[in-house]
Design an enzyme around this catalytic site. Sequence first.
Site, short mmCIF file in Angstrom:
data_model
loop_
_atom_site.label_atom_id
_atom_site.label_comp_id
_atom_site.label_asym_id
_atom_site.label_seq_id
_atom_site.Cartn_x
_atom_site.Cartn_y
_atom_site.Cartn_z
N ALA A 134 0.81 -1.23 0.00
CA ALA A 134 0.00 0.00 0.00
C ALA A 134 0.84 1.27 0.00
CB ALA A 134 -0.95 -0.02 1.19
N GLY B 295 3.44 1.50 -1.97
CA GLY B 295 4.21 1.43 -3.23
C GLY B 295 3.55 2.19 -4.36
N GLN B 296 4.19 2.07 -5.53
CA GLN B 296 3.74 2.88 -6.67
C GLN B 296 2.38 2.48 -7.23
OE1 GLN B 296 5.99 3.47 -10.17
NE2 GLN B 296 6.65 1.35 -10.04
N ILE B 297 2.12 1.20 -7.41
CA ILE B 297 0.82 0.81 -8.00
C ILE B 297 -0.31 1.21 -7.05
CG2 ILE B 297 -0.62 -1.15 -8.69
CD1 ILE B 297 1.92 -2.56 -9.63
N ASP C 184 1.47 -3.00 4.42
CA ASP C 184 2.84 -2.91 3.92
C ASP C 184 3.77 -3.42 5.02
OD1 ASP C 184 5.35 -1.93 2.50
OD2 ASP C 184 3.82 -1.14 1.14
N ASN D 273 10.09 -13.17 -4.02
CA ASN D 273 8.69 -12.82 -3.78
C ASN D 273 7.78 -13.97 -3.36
OD1 ASN D 273 9.11 -10.12 -4.28
ND2 ASN D 273 8.38 -10.18 -6.40
N ASP E 268 -1.94 -6.93 -19.97
CA ASP E 268 -1.52 -7.40 -21.30
C ASP E 268 -2.68 -7.30 -22.30
OD1 ASP E 268 1.08 -8.38 -20.21
OD2 ASP E 268 -0.25 -9.69 -19.09
N HIS F 138 1.94 -14.26 -17.44
CA HIS F 138 2.27 -12.83 -17.54
C HIS F 138 3.79 -12.72 -17.60
CE1 HIS F 138 2.30 -8.54 -17.02
NE2 HIS F 138 2.97 -8.63 -15.89
#
Length: 332
Positions: free
Chosen positions: A12, A14-16, A42, A105, A159, A187
């Site tokens: 939360a 972050g950039q997105i 986060d 990740n 995409d 992806h």
Amino acid sequence: MSEPLRVLITGAAGQIAYSLLYMVGKGDVFGPNQPLTLIMLDIPPMMAVMEGVVMELNDCALPLVRGIVATADEDVAFKDIDAAFLVGAMPRKEGMERKDLLAANVKIFKSQGKALDKHAKKNVKVLVVGNPANTNALICSKYAPSIPKENFSAMTRLDQNRGQAQIAGRLKVPIDHVKNVVIWGNHSSTQFPDVTHATVVIGGSEKKVYDAINDETWLKGDFISTVQKRGAAVIAARKLSSAMSAAKAACDHMRDWFQGTPEGKWASMGIYSDGSYGVAKDVMYSFPVTIQNGQWKIVQGLPVDDFARAKMDLTAKELCEERDDALKVCEA
Ligand SMILES: NC(=O)c1ccc[n+]([C@@H]2O[C@H](COP(=O)([O-])OP(=O)(O)OC[C@H]3O[C@@H](n4cnc5c(N)ncnc54)[C@H](O)[C@@H]3O)[C@@H](O)[C@H]2O)c1
Ligand SMILES: O=C(O)C[C@H](O)C(=O)O
């Protein structure tokens, strides 16, 4: 008005999330009449930054946002949630493939799978955005056995949007005149963006995209590679991975899942493969779907020629390899 939906956004700070929180908060996903409790997760070092995002979210004065919970504790974040945007994860840098992020990740998604299993509503809808998204979604679902596998998905909508934008740009038509570009598989740079079944409204009538473009070399060459490599192109230009377009795609994905796909339109999403189209099972593979009443159904019976078959198999093979690598990391 109904009770607030509990919506979790991870990563939360972050950039997105910076774009996504606003889009969700103003009603783009769950509709203009659906109140929300926004839950932001986060990691502890990002709490001060997240506090600033909370200030801004309050200052946006969004009528649908009835509560905000900002936390670094998964036990708090996943409690009774209805929807989860799992964004929080490391992004790749120039020169990396998304699967290079797996070791860093995948453990996030193991831990969050367990938290979903323990705390979330059993009908929660989970969208994994953090890369490698398909394999992270698979791992998340494996560690949440009490939640149906159909409730987990990975984002390939960006995409699809990229593919539709390429076609609309080439034909000089508005983006919503193009429909049913399909993303098959992962992806990643092995994905297969497929326009065989896509149509476009041009000059007042609906045509096959293949006929309207009338350039098979482009459709089988540069079109596919542009979509496959678009994420890397954005990173090369911005020195940061896509964020605004990723947030928009996440909203499109979750909106269609909750509200349904419009008549005659398909959405592509990474979902638990049942072996349709001869694809390997036990991977999160992107298929074209239609959605009604919160349930997706794979669009069946599309013809698959040799060109498509080879591309669909290649991306499935990569997903099987990623799955095996991820399971090794999780079990170590
Ligand atoms: N599927 C897609 O189409 C798509 C598109 C764009 C980006 N992505 C991926 O989305 C992810 C996020 O991208 P970004 O640009 O927002 O990155 P970012 O680095 O700006 O933000 C990520 C945030 O996640 C947080 N985070 C890390 N571990 C966490 C955890 N365990 N729990 C909660 N939060 C955690 C970080 O502290 C950071 O604030 C990346 O993996 C990126 O590759 C996917
Ligand atoms: O390419 C990336 O690493 C980010 C994201 O997955 C994208 O497609 O833009």
